[in-house]
Design an enzyme around this catalytic site. Structure first.
Site, PDB file in Angstrom:
ATOM      1  N   LEU A  44     -72.859 -56.625  49.617  1.00 32.64           N
ATOM      2  CA  LEU A  44     -73.858 -56.082  49.030  1.00 32.64           C
ATOM      3  C   LEU A  44     -72.911 -54.722  48.271  1.00 32.64           C
ATOM      4  CD1 LEU A  44     -76.921 -55.832  51.220  1.00 32.64           C
ATOM      5  CD2 LEU A  44     -76.593 -56.928  49.120  1.00 32.64           C
ATOM      6  N   GLY A  46     -69.603 -54.378  47.638  1.00 40.12           N
ATOM      7  CA  GLY A  46     -68.624 -55.003  46.682  1.00 40.12           C
ATOM      8  C   GLY A  46     -69.393 -55.572  45.257  1.00 40.12           C
ATOM      9  N   HIS A 267     -76.102 -55.146  69.321  1.00 40.98           N
ATOM     10  CA  HIS A 267     -77.517 -55.509  68.991  1.00 40.98           C
ATOM     11  C   HIS A 267     -78.243 -56.085  70.262  1.00 40.98           C
ATOM     12  CE1 HIS A 267     -80.940 -56.898  66.839  1.00 40.98           C
ATOM     13  NE2 HIS A 267     -80.492 -56.174  65.677  1.00 40.98           N
ATOM     14  N   ARG A 332     -81.386 -49.590  69.039  1.00 39.59           N
ATOM     15  CA  ARG A 332     -80.265 -50.451  69.449  1.00 39.59           C
ATOM     16  C   ARG A 332     -79.537 -50.439  70.666  1.00 39.59           C
ATOM     17  NH1 ARG A 332     -78.949 -52.999  63.388  1.00 39.59           N
ATOM     18  NH2 ARG A 332     -80.843 -53.805  63.051  1.00 39.59           N
ATOM     19  N   LEU A 443     -78.048 -52.282  54.670  1.00 36.77           N
ATOM     20  CA  LEU A 443     -78.310 -52.812  53.339  1.00 36.77           C
ATOM     21  C   LEU A 443     -78.326 -51.628  52.670  1.00 36.77           C
ATOM     22  CD1 LEU A 443     -80.710 -55.669  54.258  1.00 36.77           C
ATOM     23  CD2 LEU A 443     -78.334 -55.835  54.235  1.00 36.77           C
TER      24      LEU A 443
END
Lengths: 639, 243, 256
Positions: A44, A46, A267, A332, A443
């Site tokens: 995402l 790059g 996670h 998390r 993201l």
């Protein structure tokens, strides 16, 4: 001690980015094609950076080790992407996203960077929608949201269980348009093996063509690394098999500081390990915790029983018990640690006793199986494929696994490393997530960096480089190529007894034991003593078959594992020096009585940035103090 | 859908260029195969319905045959269109087949079909045999070069006695056998062909796809029954020649 | 806890595109049924390294069924016997003790072989570069909610967008046709309002590039649909056929 200038603009927090954009230098559109920009990585961060810079008119060269830029591991993100759109009218705002991210990061991230991230988050959703990303929608045609990973507002945009793939295809398609337009040249199946520094500036890279084995150099006016995180140092992680630390580690060895390498995110909802042969761990989206209830048996002796035979009153819904207000949705790091605690108490389930149940029976009873199927059908199918079990009938078994690394190369507000000319984006940098990343924020950060931050800040560096072009015939390039060739030949010539994989597994197991979810001074010192020995054996006893002038997967892995064997040591060193617990870094010596992480803001409210001076053990620890002017440092409570 | 703007073509492309590049493309060729196939399926269906009038007796079928003959130039136009379609259908499928063979230079050592039907896999063979059958059939009944004496058969009204010559023609077991094989292969060809033109002409969507695709072999089966009825009735003596 | 299998592999080995390849037989011993097909190959490779035999080269990366890198034809079926499953997600519990397994690369002219089981799928990238995008420069996008999209359209676009670009469709097609891939790409963007301005050009250019790359023609076998790990429906091919024909008409007889 060198001072690290973060170049954070002055002025009030909410005006900093605006001010900085105005103060930034510009490159005339007609001059942009004269600058060559090297982008390593096509995830995402790059892909979005390469596409945006291409659109602006720069001459971009983009490199990835996969056979196509569309396969970078951003593709595997399932859950979603955050943005402070407040489309749900539930009180979200830039300020709230900023605060949640800072708090989620356990107050170890830079205020200004995080605020900027929250500020540009809205534009990302607009941009992705314009590119044709099919986000989930409501019947009225407007975008749908869900709440995710420890947020109390619904700000997460998603595309079924494959938000990462859809966003990456969006960024990749933009990249394709630029490749077609001729502004970006793409080099797939090409791996960066070294950074070339000329007169203290990053001026190029040395790469290996993974098909022909040819080692060559590319020169540019600046180098952008968007090469992801280092989770694979643990061997087993949710990363793709090819994810590696080589690009950032090589840059580190050429002078770039590595910041906070001890921050690794474990996670909580992954499928447990089930054998020695296992090559990777599979994440089950955290969204499952919206409807699943996490539990283990109250009594050790019940652990061997089938879950259906354990009575309701004999089950310990430990997240609901410990964190009544967040319950199963606790962040998390906290959920993972809680799972570790119950397993340490001997109440883990499954054949390895390293697992907890994620139970949907209550949700199925309340909403019906169809609703659950609609929400999570693909995840249940995936679980079935891997384990052969039907999670509609029996509870899922889950266990924490290494997922994301918050640490990375140190960058300033311009996303430039201390090594001039080297820009670092996405997971590869350290900047926005502090000691723990919240769900659906990776993201966001990758795309923010590539679409809306770097295109503005990169010109600040480029304007200083006019007329300072260096060609690949420069002695530094020639030297770097020779070094890479020598290293490749060395790896091929050892011809020892052990496979590359066996060393990687050994290192991974050691790190998981000594520098995983819980760390102590003793365990870290033990690891620090053992890693150099593994490394030494690697360089004398590894067996890399085949030759260098061909596609050779063992050789590729050998180079990466060699770097992990050095990096792992730095990670332990950083973990040892950070004598506090925060976010993904849990030092067992530093905890409250109830087992919660105990930060030491007085001594450790800073970024640790490591300088390489040859031997890893002698690396120098630099400090960038974190100044909190807008948020109050508090104990992070999700009770 | 809520599209307000209709997209238009590229400014540098002329109509002639567009037609040529359409035919050159794989999808364009598929369209040609599908459209010509559709015309031929229409003919095959009409031909069958016309022929089945034989079961109504000598009068209707001979009247029908005389009507067709009386079309004069129009009949030749129709024949011309049918032959053109047939020709295009064959030429285009041959081109497609050559390209397809070239696209897979190395074959698998093991192949395990997951979806393709026998009909789909044998389109080229069935098509070739159908062509041979068609030539025989035209010589047999249309040009009547095999039995020139049939030209002189007339019914009471003085019309060409098609009724009798068809039945006599089918009393020859060899001719009937080849005919049955021909129509069987034709219908197998169509069981793939019918659903194929639905697919190729872009008529398939998730709502109508499955019923039509499922119906395709049954439609082909009906055609087979219709075509097979006449020779079977002839050879079993259910239909008797009057000449 | 898991059972183990003993298998015989017949693996395609080929040094590079210029050297002829052949099947080589390897035993795969004590393979746990819980491991994936690629993990089985890892185990075999580990034993090959012990014998100083160069390990089998195969493409793989995410190993969770989404990156589209893995690409094996297993006993004649692209991605193996399980429906809607990539090779990396195929688990050995679907095989029986004593099985002989043929492992071949994608055999498609437009995917030239690189080594052993690895092929070059850059033709798919070139098809995408021909038009599989919406030109929307960063910074120019309107608010994401300014154009509502009916849920049904968004869902259909998502069904098409689920394509992972692995190439199994072309690999399974007896004609080596890439139509399912191109159909998924064209349909995804044609179903969204943002995709309209470039709709005509996109369909024409992507199909032209597909042909130029040397893929075969679709003859409606539907083998592609049967092996597609992302369950892309062949009705999208029908949609592409329609898109392309309408685009050609618009291209040839545009009224403005």
């Amino acid at each position: 001690m060198a001072t690290l200038d973060s170049k954070i603009p002055s002025g009030p927090l909410e005006k900093k980015w605006e001010k900085h954009k105005f103060d930034s230098k510009l490159v005339n559109p007609a001059n942009r094609r004269k600058y060559t920009i090297i982008v390593v990585g096509s995830g995402l961060a790059g892909a979005s950076a390469a596409a945006s810079l291409g659109e602006m008119g720069y001459n971009v060269k983009c490199f990835c080790y996969q056979d196509s830029p569309r396969r970078a591991h951003s593709i595997a993100a399932q859950g979603g992407i955050n943005a402070a759109k407040n489309y749900q009218n539930d009180g979200d705002s830039v300020q709230r996203l900023f605060y949640d991210t800072i708090k989620g990061g356990d107050f170890r991230a830079r205020e200004a960077n995080v605020y900027r991230l929250a500020e540009v988050s809205s534009s990302i959703i607009d941009q992705c929608t314009a590119l044709g990303v099919p986000f989930a929608r409501e019947y009225g045609g407007l975008l749908a949201n869900r709440s995710f990973g420890g947020a109390q507002v619904s700000r997460t945009f998603y595309a079924r269980g494959q938000t990462g793939q859809q966003l990456l295809i969006g960024a990749y398609s933009g990249l394709c348009a630029q490749i077609a337009a001729g502004t970006v040249t793409m080099f797939p199946r090409t791996e960066m093996l070294d950074l070339v520094v000329v007169d203290g500036h990053a001026k190029g890279i040395v790469v290996r063509d993974m098909v022909t084995g040819k080692i060559e150099a590319h020169a540019g006016d600046t180098v952008i690394l968007a090469t992801g995180g280092y989770g694979n140092v643990f061997y087993l992680s949710t990363n793709a098999k090819g994810c590696n630390v080589t690009a950032t580690w090589r840059a580190h060895k050429k002078g770039a500081f590595f910041a906070n390498p001890c921050y690794t995110q474990i996670h909580p909802t992954c499928i447990p390990v089930h054998g020695d042969f296992q090559s990777k761990l599979t994440l089950m989206s955290e969204s499952l915790r919206n409807d699943g209830r996490v539990w283990v048996p109250k009594k050790k002796e019940d652990c061997g029983k089938p879950p259906g035979e354990i009575a309701e009153e004999d089950r310990d819904y430990y997240l609901e018990r410990k964190y009544p207000s967040f319950g199963n949705l606790a962040p998390r790091d906290i959920s993972s640690r809680a799972a570790k605690q119950v397993c340490d108490e001997g109440r883990g389930i499954g054949s390895t006793k390293l697992g907890v149940y994620l139970d949907f029976s209550a949700a199925i009873k309340r909403l019906g199986e169809n609703v659950i199927r609609e929400r999570y059908g693909n995840l249940f199918d995936m679980y079935h494929k891997i384990t052969g079990e039907d999670a509609y009938k029996v509870p899922m078994r889950i266990f924490p696994a290494v997922h994301y690394t918050m640490g990375g190369l140190w960058v300033d507000y311009n996303l430039m490393s201390n090594l001039p000319g080297l820009h670092v984006l996405g997971e590869a940098n350290f900047s926005d997530h502090g000691a723990n990343r919240l769900g659906a924020s990776a993201l966001m950060q990758g795309l923010a960096d590539g679409y809306f931050v770097l295109p503005y800040t990169i010109s600040n560096y480029l304007v200083t480089q006019a007329g300072k072009k260096v060609g690949t015939d420069h002695p530094e390039f020639v030297k770097a190529i020779e070094e890479v060739k020598a290293r490749t030949e060395k790896l091929l010539s050892i011809k020892g007894k052990r496979s590359v994989d066996s060393f990687h597994r050994e290192l991974g197991l050691l790190l998981w034991d000594k520098c995983g979810m819980g760390r102590t001074e003793a365990s870290l010192k033990d690891a620090l003593a053992k890693i150099p020995k593994i490394r030494e054996e690697f360089w004398t006893n590894v067996n890399v078959l085949g030759d260098g002038n061909d596609l050779n997967q063992s050789l590729e892995m050998a180079g990466r594992v060699a770097d992990f064997l050095e990096f792992g040591e730095l990670m332990c060193l950083d973990a040892l020096e950070r004598r506090e617990s925060c976010g993904g870094h849990f030092r067992e010596e530093f905890q409250f009585e109830d087992g919660e992480a105990k930060r030491d803001d007085e001594h450790f409210a800073h970024v640790a940035a490591w300088e390489n001076v040859g031997e890893v053990a002698k690396s120098v620890r630099h400090i960038e103090p974190l100044n909190y002017e807008n948020v109050h440092l508090a104990v992070r409570s999700y009770k | 859908m809520c599209f307000s703007v209709r997209p238009y073509g590229r400014p540098d492309v002329t109509t002639v260029k567009a037609i040529i590049s359409f035919y050159q493309s794989s999808i364009g060729k598929k369209w040609i195969v599908a459209l010509t196939g559709l015309v031929l399926v229409g003919f095959v269906t009409g031909h069958m319905i016309g022929n089945l009038q034989i079961f109504l007796g000598q009068e209707p079928i001979n009247k029908y045959a005389t009507f067709l003959q009386g079309l004069g130039e129009l009949l030749w136009v129709i024949r011309g269109v049918l032959f053109a379609c047939l020709g295009l259908h064959i030429v285009t499928t041959v081109l497609l087949t050559i390209q397809n063979a070239a696209a897979t230079p190395q074959k698998y050592a093991v192949t395990k079909s997951q979806a393709a039907t026998i009909a789909a896999k044998t389109m080229a063979i069935s098509g070739t045999i159908i062509l041979a059958f068609l030539i025989f059939h035209l010589l047999h009944f249309t040009a009547q070069t095999i039995h020139p004496e049939w030209q002189g058969w007339h019914d009471a009204e003085g019309r060409h006695d098609v009724y009798s010559l068809v039945i006599v023609g089918f009393q020859n077991p060899l001719a009937t056998g080849f005919y049955l094989l021909g129509v069987f292969l034709l219908c197998m060809h169509l069981s793939h062909g019918i659903q194929s033109f639905i697919q190729t002409l872009g008529l398939r969507s998730r709502k109508i796809a499955d019923p039509l695709t499922t119906a395709s072999p049954y439609l082909a089966g009906l055609l087979f029954l219709g075509y097979a009825a006449i020779p079977v009735a002839s050879i079993l003596g259910i239909l008797k020649p009057l000449h | 806890m898991s059972d183990t299998l003993n298998l015989t592999l017949k693996v395609w080995r080929q040094k590079n595109a210029g050297t002829p390849g052949k099947f080589v037989e390897y035993p795969a011993k004590n393979i746990p049924t819980d491991c994936s097909f690629l993990e089985m190959l890892d185990i075999v490779n580990e034993t090959l390294v012990q014998q100083n035999i160069e390990p089998i080269a195969f493409d793989h990366d995410c190993r969770e069924g989404i990156c589209g890198m893995c690409s094996l034809v297993i006993n004649g079926v692209a991605h193996g016997p399980e429906r809607a499953t990539t090779t990396c997600q195929l688990h050995m519990r679907h095989f029986k003790d004593g099985d002989t397994i043929y492992v071949e690369p994608w055999r498609v002219g437009a995917f030239p072989l690189i080594k052993d089981l690895i092929v070059d799928r850059s033709s798919y990238d070139r098809i995408q570069q021909a038009g599989g995008f919406i030109t929307a420069r960063a910074g120019s996008a309107p608010d994401a909610n300014s154009v509502p999209i009916p849920k049904q359209n968004a869902d259909s676009a998502m069904d098409a967008a689920a394509c992972i670009g692995c190439g199994a469709c072309a690999a399974a097609c007896p004609n080596s046709s890439a139509m399912l891939f191109v159909a998924a790409k064209v349909s995804h963007l044609a179903l969204l309002p943002q995709g309209q301005p470039e709709r005509t050009r996109r369909a024409l250019k992507m199909v032209t590039t597909m042909d130029k790359e040397g893929f075969g023609n679709c003859t409606n076998y539907y083998e592609c649909e049967a092996v597609c790990p992302a369950e892309i429906k062949s009705s999208f091919i029908s949609m592409l056929n329609r898109e392309y024909a309408f685009a050609a008409v618009r291209d040839g007889v545009s009224v403005i």
